[in-house]
Motif scaffolding. Structure first.
Motif, PDB file in Angstrom:
ATOM      1  N   UNK A 149       0.881  -1.228   0.088  1.00 27.87           N
ATOM      2  CA  UNK A 149      -0.064   0.236   0.095  1.00 27.87           C
ATOM      3  C   UNK A 149       0.911   1.373  -0.144  1.00 27.87           C
ATOM      4  N   UNK A 150       0.632   2.203  -0.666  1.00 23.90           N
ATOM      5  CA  UNK A 150       1.309   3.187  -1.046  1.00 23.90           C
ATOM      6  C   UNK A 150       1.567   4.212   0.442  1.00 23.90           C
ATOM      7  N   UNK A 151       2.701   4.476   0.571  1.00 26.13           N
ATOM      8  CA  UNK A 151       3.097   5.402   1.660  1.00 26.13           C
ATOM      9  C   UNK A 151       2.027   6.732   1.895  1.00 26.13           C
ATOM     10  N   UNK A 152       1.724   7.234   0.703  1.00 25.39           N
ATOM     11  CA  UNK A 152       0.837   8.518   0.891  1.00 25.39           C
ATOM     12  C   UNK A 152      -0.601   8.002   1.775  1.00 25.39           C
ATOM     13  N   UNK A 153      -0.857   6.948   1.153  1.00 23.31           N
ATOM     14  CA  UNK A 153      -2.306   6.337   1.727  1.00 23.31           C
ATOM     15  C   UNK A 153      -2.199   6.004   3.236  1.00 23.31           C
ATOM     16  N   UNK A 154      -1.044   5.355   3.480  1.00 24.69           N
ATOM     17  CA  UNK A 154      -0.726   5.353   4.905  1.00 24.69           C
ATOM     18  C   UNK A 154      -0.849   6.380   5.779  1.00 24.69           C
ATOM     19  N   UNK A 155      -0.221   7.386   5.065  1.00 26.82           N
ATOM     20  CA  UNK A 155       0.198   8.901   5.931  1.00 26.82           C
ATOM     21  C   UNK A 155      -1.294   9.521   6.200  1.00 26.82           C
ATOM     22  N   UNK A 156      -2.202   9.348   4.950  1.00 28.44           N
ATOM     23  CA  UNK A 156      -3.678   9.688   5.284  1.00 28.44           C
ATOM     24  C   UNK A 156      -4.437   9.136   6.315  1.00 28.44           C
ATOM     25  N   UNK A 157      -4.169   7.851   6.189  1.00 30.11           N
ATOM     26  CA  UNK A 157      -5.070   6.932   7.326  1.00 30.11           C
ATOM     27  C   UNK A 157      -4.447   7.354   8.718  1.00 30.11           C
ATOM     28  N   UNK A 158      -3.037   7.600   8.825  1.00 31.39           N
ATOM     29  CA  UNK A 158      -2.533   7.920  10.101  1.00 31.39           C
ATOM     30  C   UNK A 158      -3.104   9.480  10.636  1.00 31.39           C
ATOM     31  N   UNK A 159      -3.514  10.161   9.614  1.00 37.69           N
ATOM     32  CA  UNK A 159      -4.071  11.620  10.239  1.00 37.69           C
ATOM     33  C   UNK A 159      -5.588  11.371  10.063  1.00 37.69           C
ATOM     34  N   UNK A 160      -6.270  10.086  10.062  1.00 36.44           N
ATOM     35  CA  UNK A 160      -7.579  10.051  10.313  1.00 36.44           C
ATOM     36  C   UNK A 160      -8.379  10.310   9.178  1.00 36.44           C
ATOM     37  N   UNK A 161      -8.103  10.598   7.801  1.00 38.23           N
ATOM     38  CA  UNK A 161      -8.612  11.054   6.530  1.00 38.23           C
ATOM     39  C   UNK A 161      -9.433   9.847   6.522  1.00 38.23           C
ATOM     40  N   UNK A 162     -10.868  10.373   6.117  1.00 37.14           N
ATOM     41  CA  UNK A 162     -11.785   9.336   5.697  1.00 37.14           C
ATOM     42  C   UNK A 162     -11.598   8.963   4.260  1.00 37.14           C
ATOM     43  N   UNK A 163     -11.125   7.675   3.980  1.00 35.52           N
ATOM     44  CA  UNK A 163     -10.648   7.405   2.592  1.00 35.52           C
ATOM     45  C   UNK A 163     -12.034   6.356   1.828  1.00 35.52           C
ATOM     46  N   UNK A 164     -12.190   6.331   0.848  1.00 37.61           N
ATOM     47  CA  UNK A 164     -13.193   5.757   0.056  1.00 37.61           C
ATOM     48  C   UNK A 164     -12.667   5.080  -1.121  1.00 37.61           C
ATOM     49  N   UNK A 165     -13.406   3.857  -1.421  1.00 37.50           N
ATOM     50  CA  UNK A 165     -13.082   3.192  -3.012  1.00 37.50           C
ATOM     51  C   UNK A 165     -14.266   2.721  -3.374  1.00 37.50           C
ATOM     52  N   UNK A 166     -14.400   2.274  -4.591  1.00 36.35           N
ATOM     53  CA  UNK A 166     -15.496   1.766  -5.430  1.00 36.35           C
ATOM     54  C   UNK A 166     -15.070   0.425  -5.868  1.00 36.35           C
ATOM     55  N   UNK A 167     -16.225  -0.377  -6.338  1.00 33.69           N
ATOM     56  CA  UNK A 167     -16.140  -1.542  -7.037  1.00 33.69           C
ATOM     57  C   UNK A 167     -15.165  -1.549  -8.239  1.00 33.69           C
ATOM     58  N   UNK A 168     -14.916  -0.592  -8.803  1.00 31.42           N
ATOM     59  CA  UNK A 168     -14.034  -0.243  -9.977  1.00 31.42           C
ATOM     60  C   UNK A 168     -12.596  -0.302  -9.599  1.00 31.42           C
ATOM     61  N   UNK A 169     -12.466   0.565  -8.466  1.00 28.45           N
ATOM     62  CA  UNK A 169     -11.238   0.524  -7.853  1.00 28.45           C
ATOM     63  C   UNK A 169     -10.694  -0.901  -7.433  1.00 28.45           C
ATOM     64  N   UNK A 170     -11.329  -1.536  -7.001  1.00 20.75           N
ATOM     65  CA  UNK A 170     -11.062  -3.149  -6.659  1.00 20.75           C
ATOM     66  C   UNK A 170     -10.715  -3.709  -7.918  1.00 20.75           C
ATOM     67  N   UNK A 171     -11.700  -3.560  -8.957  1.00 20.06           N
ATOM     68  CA  UNK A 171     -11.296  -4.461 -10.009  1.00 20.06           C
ATOM     69  C   UNK A 171     -10.070  -4.096 -10.736  1.00 20.06           C
ATOM     70  N   UNK A 172      -9.827  -2.798 -10.899  1.00 14.25           N
ATOM     71  CA  UNK A 172      -8.451  -2.360 -11.740  1.00 14.25           C
ATOM     72  C   UNK A 172      -7.370  -2.619 -10.711  1.00 14.25           C
TER      73      UNK A 172
END
Length: 69
Positions: free
Chosen positions: A2-25
């Motif tokens: 998982x990208x370090x940028x996503x880890x940083x956002x998660x550590x900042x309690x940023x609410x992150x979203x995904x869609x079915x299309x993201x998972x498929x890709x």
């Protein structure tokens, strides 16, 4: 993986979203052979990566309002 940028956002309690299309890709690139610009992961390895996304993000429904936003 998982990208370090996503880890940083998660550590900042940023609410992150995904869609079915993201998972498929994501699945497509994770399991695609390295020789074809993928990561060449096994199904089990790709499943772990997808679970990480699913566990750390919120699934958005697939509908027009989400698309418009």
């Amino acid at each position: 993986m998982i990208d370090a940028g996503l880890v940083q956002l998660a550590e900042q309690n940023t609410i992150l979203y995904y869609t079915h299309q993201n998972v498929a890709e994501l699945w497509n690139v994770l399991t695609r052979p390295v020789s074809h610009n993928g990561f060449g992961l096994t199904v089990a390895e790709a499943e772990r990566e997808v679970r990480t996304v699913e566990d750390g993000m919120n699934l958005l429904p697939y509908n027009e309002s989400v698309y418009r936003e």
